[in-house]
Design a protein around this motif. Structure first.
Motif, PDB file in Angstrom:
ATOM      1  N   MET A 193       0.842  -1.193   0.000  1.00  0.00           N
ATOM      2  CA  MET A 193       0.000   0.000   0.000  1.00  0.00           C
ATOM      3  C   MET A 193       0.883   1.250   0.000  1.00  0.00           C
ATOM      4  O   MET A 193       1.948   1.245   0.573  1.00  0.00           O
ATOM      5  CB  MET A 193      -0.893   0.025   1.227  1.00  0.00           C
ATOM      6  N   GLU A 194       0.377   2.283  -0.649  1.00  0.00           N
ATOM      7  CA  GLU A 194       1.139   3.520  -0.735  1.00  0.00           C
ATOM      8  C   GLU A 194       1.314   4.155   0.631  1.00  0.00           C
ATOM      9  O   GLU A 194       0.571   3.889   1.558  1.00  0.00           O
ATOM     10  CB  GLU A 194       0.435   4.491  -1.682  1.00  0.00           C
ATOM     11  N   ASN A 195       2.288   5.035   0.721  1.00  0.00           N
ATOM     12  CA  ASN A 195       2.641   5.670   1.984  1.00  0.00           C
ATOM     13  C   ASN A 195       1.746   6.887   2.257  1.00  0.00           C
ATOM     14  O   ASN A 195       2.219   7.991   2.475  1.00  0.00           O
ATOM     15  CB  ASN A 195       4.120   6.063   1.949  1.00  0.00           C
ATOM     16  N   ILE A 196       0.431   6.682   2.221  1.00  0.00           N
ATOM     17  CA  ILE A 196      -0.550   7.716   2.545  1.00  0.00           C
ATOM     18  C   ILE A 196      -1.132   7.312   3.888  1.00  0.00           C
ATOM     19  O   ILE A 196      -1.717   6.237   4.024  1.00  0.00           O
ATOM     20  CB  ILE A 196      -1.672   7.779   1.482  1.00  0.00           C
ATOM     21  N   ASN A 197      -0.985   8.167   4.891  1.00  0.00           N
ATOM     22  CA  ASN A 197      -1.379   7.770   6.247  1.00  0.00           C
ATOM     23  C   ASN A 197      -2.504   8.604   6.859  1.00  0.00           C
ATOM     24  O   ASN A 197      -3.052   8.214   7.885  1.00  0.00           O
ATOM     25  CB  ASN A 197      -0.160   7.824   7.174  1.00  0.00           C
ATOM     26  N   PHE A 198      -2.828   9.755   6.231  1.00  0.00           N
ATOM     27  CA  PHE A 198      -3.828  10.631   6.828  1.00  0.00           C
ATOM     28  C   PHE A 198      -4.883  11.009   5.802  1.00  0.00           C
ATOM     29  O   PHE A 198      -4.604  11.151   4.611  1.00  0.00           O
ATOM     30  CB  PHE A 198      -3.172  11.876   7.420  1.00  0.00           C
ATOM     31  N   CYS A 199      -6.104  11.198   6.274  1.00  0.00           N
ATOM     32  CA  CYS A 199      -7.249  11.510   5.435  1.00  0.00           C
ATOM     33  C   CYS A 199      -7.049  12.857   4.729  1.00  0.00           C
ATOM     34  O   CYS A 199      -6.668  13.847   5.362  1.00  0.00           O
ATOM     35  CB  CYS A 199      -8.514  11.550   6.292  1.00  0.00           C
ATOM     36  N   LEU A 200      -7.347  12.877   3.436  1.00  0.00           N
ATOM     37  CA  LEU A 200      -7.233  14.113   2.663  1.00  0.00           C
ATOM     38  C   LEU A 200      -8.395  15.065   2.923  1.00  0.00           C
ATOM     39  O   LEU A 200      -8.323  16.234   2.558  1.00  0.00           O
ATOM     40  CB  LEU A 200      -7.150  13.788   1.173  1.00  0.00           C
ATOM     41  N   LEU A 201      -9.463  14.566   3.569  1.00  0.00           N
ATOM     42  CA  LEU A 201     -10.619  15.417   3.867  1.00  0.00           C
ATOM     43  C   LEU A 201     -10.598  15.995   5.267  1.00  0.00           C
ATOM     44  O   LEU A 201     -10.785  17.184   5.458  1.00  0.00           O
ATOM     45  CB  LEU A 201     -11.917  14.627   3.650  1.00  0.00           C
ATOM     46  N   CYS A 202     -10.345  15.133   6.274  1.00  0.00           N
ATOM     47  CA  CYS A 202     -10.435  15.618   7.660  1.00  0.00           C
ATOM     48  C   CYS A 202      -9.111  15.538   8.422  1.00  0.00           C
ATOM     49  O   CYS A 202      -9.001  16.077   9.516  1.00  0.00           O
ATOM     50  CB  CYS A 202     -11.522  14.868   8.420  1.00  0.00           C
ATOM     51  N   GLY A 203      -8.111  14.856   7.867  1.00  0.00           N
ATOM     52  CA  GLY A 203      -6.804  14.793   8.508  1.00  0.00           C
ATOM     53  C   GLY A 203      -6.630  13.678   9.514  1.00  0.00           C
ATOM     54  O   GLY A 203      -5.546  13.501  10.068  1.00  0.00           O
ATOM     55  N   ASP A 204      -7.694  12.904   9.776  1.00  0.00           N
ATOM     56  CA  ASP A 204      -7.591  11.804  10.738  1.00  0.00           C
ATOM     57  C   ASP A 204      -6.761  10.664  10.139  1.00  0.00           C
ATOM     58  O   ASP A 204      -6.498  10.613   8.935  1.00  0.00           O
ATOM     59  CB  ASP A 204      -8.991  11.299  11.107  1.00  0.00           C
ATOM     60  N   LYS A 205      -6.357   9.744  10.987  1.00  0.00           N
ATOM     61  CA  LYS A 205      -5.513   8.621  10.569  1.00  0.00           C
ATOM     62  C   LYS A 205      -6.294   7.665   9.666  1.00  0.00           C
ATOM     63  O   LYS A 205      -7.466   7.377   9.911  1.00  0.00           O
ATOM     64  CB  LYS A 205      -4.999   7.881  11.796  1.00  0.00           C
ATOM     65  N   LEU A 206      -5.626   7.180   8.624  1.00  0.00           N
ATOM     66  CA  LEU A 206      -6.219   6.171   7.749  1.00  0.00           C
ATOM     67  C   LEU A 206      -5.926   4.787   8.305  1.00  0.00           C
ATOM     68  O   LEU A 206      -4.862   4.544   8.871  1.00  0.00           O
ATOM     69  CB  LEU A 206      -5.654   6.272   6.330  1.00  0.00           C
ATOM     70  N   VAL A 207      -6.882   3.886   8.136  1.00  0.00           N
ATOM     71  CA  VAL A 207      -6.713   2.493   8.556  1.00  0.00           C
ATOM     72  C   VAL A 207      -6.940   1.604   7.327  1.00  0.00           C
ATOM     73  O   VAL A 207      -7.610   2.002   6.381  1.00  0.00           O
ATOM     74  CB  VAL A 207      -7.704   2.116   9.682  1.00  0.00           C
ATOM     75  N   VAL A 208      -6.367   0.424   7.347  1.00  0.00           N
ATOM     76  CA  VAL A 208      -6.553  -0.522   6.244  1.00  0.00           C
ATOM     77  C   VAL A 208      -7.803  -1.341   6.530  1.00  0.00           C
ATOM     78  O   VAL A 208      -7.961  -1.903   7.610  1.00  0.00           O
ATOM     79  CB  VAL A 208      -5.320  -1.448   6.100  1.00  0.00           C
ATOM     80  N   ARG A 209      -8.717  -1.375   5.540  1.00  0.00           N
ATOM     81  CA  ARG A 209      -9.943  -2.156   5.715  1.00  0.00           C
ATOM     82  C   ARG A 209     -10.470  -2.622   4.365  1.00  0.00           C
ATOM     83  O   ARG A 209     -10.146  -2.044   3.328  1.00  0.00           O
ATOM     84  CB  ARG A 209     -11.002  -1.372   6.482  1.00  0.00           C
ATOM     85  N   LYS A 210     -11.271  -3.668   4.409  1.00  0.00           N
ATOM     86  CA  LYS A 210     -11.913  -4.163   3.187  1.00  0.00           C
ATOM     87  C   LYS A 210     -13.037  -3.209   2.848  1.00  0.00           C
ATOM     88  O   LYS A 210     -13.868  -2.889   3.689  1.00  0.00           O
ATOM     89  CB  LYS A 210     -12.449  -5.574   3.407  1.00  0.00           C
ATOM     90  N   LYS A 211     -13.025  -2.731   1.626  1.00  0.00           N
ATOM     91  CA  LYS A 211     -14.033  -1.769   1.194  1.00  0.00           C
ATOM     92  C   LYS A 211     -14.453  -2.157  -0.215  1.00  0.00           C
ATOM     93  O   LYS A 211     -13.654  -2.119  -1.152  1.00  0.00           O
ATOM     94  CB  LYS A 211     -13.407  -0.372   1.219  1.00  0.00           C
ATOM     95  N   GLY A 212     -15.682  -2.585  -0.395  1.00  0.00           N
ATOM     96  CA  GLY A 212     -16.153  -2.964  -1.714  1.00  0.00           C
ATOM     97  C   GLY A 212     -15.420  -4.182  -2.235  1.00  0.00           C
ATOM     98  O   GLY A 212     -15.415  -5.237  -1.604  1.00  0.00           O
ATOM     99  N   ASP A 213     -14.736  -4.009  -3.358  1.00  0.00           N
ATOM    100  CA  ASP A 213     -14.084  -5.134  -4.020  1.00  0.00           C
ATOM    101  C   ASP A 213     -12.609  -5.286  -3.684  1.00  0.00           C
ATOM    102  O   ASP A 213     -11.909  -6.078  -4.288  1.00  0.00           O
ATOM    103  CB  ASP A 213     -14.244  -4.994  -5.537  1.00  0.00           C
ATOM    104  N   GLY A 214     -12.123  -4.563  -2.713  1.00  0.00           N
ATOM    105  CA  GLY A 214     -10.698  -4.666  -2.413  1.00  0.00           C
ATOM    106  C   GLY A 214     -10.351  -4.154  -1.037  1.00  0.00           C
ATOM    107  O   GLY A 214     -11.216  -3.763  -0.241  1.00  0.00           O
TER     108      GLY A 214
END
Length: 198
Positions: A1-22
């Protein structure tokens, strides 16, 4: 996964999760889902007097190669406006998009999609911008044989000279609520409406 760690909308931390087809990085606080890094490029096939508008690239990538004018769309710009702007900026030629005639898809670190437009020449004498391109002009197939023409451009030339159609702008979309978008479709056959009435 790319080195993107924070939300581009609100700035909160991103977590890895199953979403839709991936599996994607998603925000723990809002609905933002990071789906990857993409770019959309556009290229113009402008024909005048059986000659195609070409530019010679002055910068990498493609420095020294002859290509169709083109570039990348801006975030809030319609693709038809993007390609008209790119042609103007690189060549001082005014042209308007008439149809989409080709699409190149290149999945890589930045997933690159490139849309080729057939464009109607309006006015202007080709003049290079002196930054991105150092030469510009209309050239015949015979002239192109002795030029350093990029492979993607040769593909575009074949399409614009040898294809029967393309996706045309849909100015009468049904439902008409979609008219706020740029819509393109395969044109209806001329006899389609008559055939459906019989």
């Amino acid at each position: 996964m790319e080195n993107i760690n924070f939300c581009l909308l609100c700035g909160d931390k991103l977590v890895v999760r199953k979403k839709g087809d991936g599996i994607h990085k998603a925000c723990a606080s809002c609905n933002f889902v990071y789906r990857g890094n993409y770019s959309i490029g556009v290229g113009a096939c402008v024909v005048k007097d059986n000659k195609l508008l070409l530019v010679r690239r002055a910068q990498e990538p493609g420095k020294g190669y002859w290509t169709t004018p083109g570039g990348y769309i801006e975030q809030f710009e319609k693709i038809s406006d993007s390609i008209a702007r790119e042609v103007w900026e690189e060549t001082c030629v005014r042209a308007v998009a008439t149809k989409i005639i080709g699409l190149r898809d290149r999945p890589q670190a930045v997933h690159d999609v490139y849309i080729t437009f057939e464009m109607k020449y309006l006015e202007g004498l080709p003049q290079p911008d002196g930054k991105e391109v150092d030469s510009a002009g209309f050239f015949s197939l015979d002239e192109m044989e002795s030029m350093n023409v990029a492979d993607l451009t040769l593909w575009q030339v074949d399409i614009v000279l040898n294809s029967l159609g393309g996706l045309e702008e849909d100015v009468n979309a049904i439902p008409n609520s979609l008219m706020k978008y740029d819509l393109y479709r395969v044109p209806k056959p001329e006899n389609f409406s008559n055939a459906t009435k019989e």
